[in-house]
Design a protein around this motif. Structure first.
Motif, short mmCIF file in Angstrom:
data_model
loop_
_atom_site.label_atom_id
_atom_site.label_comp_id
_atom_site.label_asym_id
_atom_site.label_seq_id
_atom_site.Cartn_x
_atom_site.Cartn_y
_atom_site.Cartn_z
N ARG A 38 0.79 -1.22 0.00
CA ARG A 38 0.00 0.00 0.00
C ARG A 38 0.83 1.28 0.00
O ARG A 38 0.38 2.30 -0.49
N ASP A 62 -3.18 5.38 -4.98
CA ASP A 62 -3.28 5.26 -3.52
C ASP A 62 -3.97 3.95 -3.15
O ASP A 62 -5.16 3.80 -3.33
N SER A 64 -4.19 2.62 -0.08
CA SER A 64 -4.62 2.41 1.29
C SER A 64 -6.02 1.82 1.24
O SER A 64 -6.86 2.26 0.46
N ARG A 82 -8.13 3.36 -2.78
CA ARG A 82 -8.79 4.41 -2.00
C ARG A 82 -9.08 5.65 -2.84
O ARG A 82 -10.07 6.35 -2.64
N ASN A 105 -13.05 9.01 -3.83
CA ASN A 105 -12.67 8.26 -2.64
C ASN A 105 -13.51 6.98 -2.61
O ASN A 105 -14.74 7.05 -2.57
N TYR A 123 -17.09 6.44 -1.34
CA TYR A 123 -17.36 7.38 -0.25
C TYR A 123 -17.65 8.76 -0.83
O TYR A 123 -18.46 9.51 -0.32
N LYS A 153 -21.97 7.64 2.46
CA LYS A 153 -20.86 6.75 2.09
C LYS A 153 -21.41 5.34 1.97
O LYS A 153 -22.31 4.95 2.72
N TYR A 170 -23.56 3.93 5.07
CA TYR A 170 -23.01 4.18 6.40
C TYR A 170 -23.74 5.32 7.12
O TYR A 170 -24.16 5.16 8.26
N GLY B 43 -4.60 6.93 9.68
CA GLY B 43 -4.84 6.67 8.26
C GLY B 43 -5.85 5.57 8.00
O GLY B 43 -6.48 5.55 6.94
N CYS B 45 -8.75 5.23 9.13
CA CYS B 45 -10.07 5.85 8.92
C CYS B 45 -10.01 7.12 8.08
O CYS B 45 -10.94 7.42 7.35
N GLY B 47 -7.65 7.89 5.87
CA GLY B 47 -6.90 7.71 4.62
C GLY B 47 -5.41 7.89 4.87
O GLY B 47 -5.02 8.77 5.63
N THR B 49 -3.30 9.12 3.01
CA THR B 49 -2.88 10.45 2.57
C THR B 49 -3.68 11.53 3.30
O THR B 49 -3.58 12.70 2.96
N LYS B 51 -6.68 12.25 3.19
CA LYS B 51 -7.72 12.93 2.40
C LYS B 51 -9.11 12.41 2.74
O LYS B 51 -10.09 12.71 2.06
N GLY B 52 -9.20 11.59 3.77
CA GLY B 52 -10.51 11.13 4.23
C GLY B 52 -10.81 9.70 3.85
O GLY B 52 -10.23 9.14 2.91
N GLY B 53 -11.69 9.09 4.63
CA GLY B 53 -12.15 7.72 4.40
C GLY B 53 -13.47 7.65 5.12
O GLY B 53 -14.33 8.52 4.92
N LEU B 54 -13.64 6.67 6.01
CA LEU B 54 -14.84 6.65 6.83
C LEU B 54 -14.85 7.90 7.71
O LEU B 54 -15.89 8.49 7.99
#
Lengths: 393, 113
Positions: A38, A62, A64, A82, A105, A123, A153, A170, B43, B45, B47, B49, B51-54
């Motif tokens: 990753r 990316d 991740s 991601r 995202n 998301y 999301k 979510y 990271g 949650c 991200g 980088t 830049k956001g996730g959950l």
């Protein structure tokens, strides 16, 4: 009748042709898989028979929280990044066939029963997008606006029989079922008030039951895909028994449901416990204390053992439980940052990614001996091609 | 190493030195651990980088207008009703403050990978 010299020339020629064509000649993909690296946005193609890396491919963006599904011929993998990247990789040539960035995202994806449609859950913008599995051309978009109108999301996207996709919203606390037999015009059935903050979802191996884990309340949301008209319901409610949940330093995942006979094994959210659920009536059978907050709970393909990894600060541990007695069979310490575990198709080995050691450790699942330790750059997800032929993967 | 990355890194190190001067009591080895924690654990949650996730994005733009004190409190005590957990078992006030500065001035973002 060829002479002896001609024979020799002929076999030398054959040997040369084989050497030029890449030594091995034609091969299958049934024992191949991917390891996500990753930090570098790269992916390794691995051979689970030889326990070796056969290719390393860059250019995935990316990665991740990346995951992958496989084409039904198990030759191609679709990697979901991601950053919204959807990348189709050829396992045999070790090359990227096609790559698009389909959203801002993203969190994962699925492939339809007939293998023709790839779905991605996003998301940002919240929703699901459908693509042609051959060309990655866009087919349809399903914006995830919940009953309150707000965009949500999307998590827990899986395929289900009947070329359907199931996923959870979510923010809105809903489960949606999309019939994609006409992938340009999917028909969506929405179930609202299915439980607060679903964090992930999965489907049983037969594709009948969709299960979403809830973060916002103690319980699981369940939808019977044989009888969707009956609606979704909550099961294993109140497993926290009113007590304050423990902090969750990494969300549990429901990658593929761990099952042994009639027993299902589900991570509790905010409890250092494994929930054992009776698949016949969806009642809690037992709960097992664990070393920490479970993240992945995976059953060896024969169901005899269940392997569990953990959120920080216990992410150096893998706990192996006996599915019958629920006793701990072994506690492994593969290293800091155990992120994922993947069994070989029939379960004689388990591959474990150990992020901070930059290694994938391969364990013999009978003796727990380490069979190999393969270098990988901050490895996370491990996905074997046998997923091509499983519902929900 | 590409020249662009090198220059970015030098800039980030420069900015870090400024941060150090301001919130000087986080020793450098601990800073390495904190940066690792930010990328890997936050990271999961927010991200890798950031830049956001959950969880929401933690870029300087996304955090603009939020007070450092409230951000510090969020890191240490979490946000009830959301998955944001209290990190006080793993961080001191000073360390949380260092992370907030690191996030607000963009050096965390430059490092995150």
């Amino acid at each position: 009748m060829p002479t002896r010299a001609e024979h020799l020339r002929l076999s030398l020629f054959t040997a040369l042709v084989l050497a030029v064509s890449g030594c091995a000649g034609p091969r299958g993909t049934g024992d191949l898989g991917l390891v996500i690296e990753r930090a570098t946005g790269s992916v390794q193609v691995v051979d689970t028979s030889a326990r070796t890396r056969i290719a390393r491919i860059d250019g995935f963006g990316d990665l991740s929280h990346a995951s992958a599904v496989f084409s039904r011929d198990a030759r191609y993998a679709y990697v979901f990044g991601r950053d919204g990247g959807l990348t189709k990789v050829d396992l045999l040539t070790g090359k990227i066939e096609k790559r698009i960035v389909q959203a801002g995202n993203a969190i994962g994806g699925a492939i339809s029963q007939d293998g023709k449609v790839v779905a991605v859950s996003n998301y940002e913008p919240g929703g699901v997008r459908l693509f042609d599995a051959g060309s990655l051309a866009p087919l349809a978009e399903i914006p995830a606006n919940g009953a309150n109108g707000a965009r949500s999301k999307v998590v827990g996207l899986v395929d289900a029989p009947g070329d359907r996709f199931v996923f959870a919203l979510y923010d809105a606390g809903e489960i949606w079922l999309a019939d994609a037999r006409d992938p340009r015009a999917p028909r969506v059935t929405k179930f609202s008030n299915t439980g607060k903050q679903p964090y992930d979802g999965t489907v049983t191996a037969d594709g009948r039951w969709y299960l979403a884990g809830l973060f916002g309340e103690d319980g699981l949301a369940l939808l019977d895909l044989w009888h969707p008209a009956a609606g979704a319901r909550k099961v294993v409610e109140g497993y926290g028994r009113g007590s304050q949940p423990l902090p969750v330093y990494k969300m549990p995942h429901l990658d593929y449901i761990a099952a042994a006979g009639d027993r299902l094994f589900v991570p509790a959210a905010g409890r250092h416990e494994l929930l054992v659920v009776d698949a016949r009536n969806w009642k809690e059978l037992a709960r097992v204390p664990l070393a920490g907050q479970p993240v992945f709970v995976v059953a060896r393909p024969d169901g005899r053992h269940v392997w569990v990894n953990f959120a920080p600060p216990h992410n150096d541990t893998v706990q192996v439980l006996d599915s019958e007695t629920l006793a701990t069979v072994r506690t492994l310490k593969p290293g800091k940052g155990v992120l994922h575990m993947e069994f070989t198709p029939r379960g004689e080995a388990c591959w474990v990614s150990v992020r901070d050691d930059n290694l994938v450790r391969v364990y013999d699942t009978a003796t727990f001996a380490e069979l190999a330790a393969l270098p990988a750059d901050k490895p996370s997800g491990i996905f074997f091609s046998a997923r091509a032929h499983r519902i929900g993967q | 190493m590409q020249p662009g990355i090198g220059a970015g890194l030098m800039g980030a190190i420069g900015a870090l030195c400024t941060t150090l001067a301001a919130a000087g009591d986080v020793p450098p080895p601990r800073q390495v651990e904190l940066r690792q924690m930010l990328t890997q654990d936050c990271g999961s949650c927010h991200g890798l980088t950031l830049k956001g996730g959950l969880g929401p994005a933690l870029t300087p733009e996304a955090l603009a207008g939020k007070s450092p004190a409230s951000l510090r409190a969020t890191i240490l005590h979490g946000r009830p009703g959301t998955p944001m957990a209290p990190w006080s078992p793993f961080l001191t006030e000073t360390e949380a403050g260092w992370l907030v500065e690191h996030l607000l001035n963009g050096t965390a973002h430059a490092h995150a990978r």
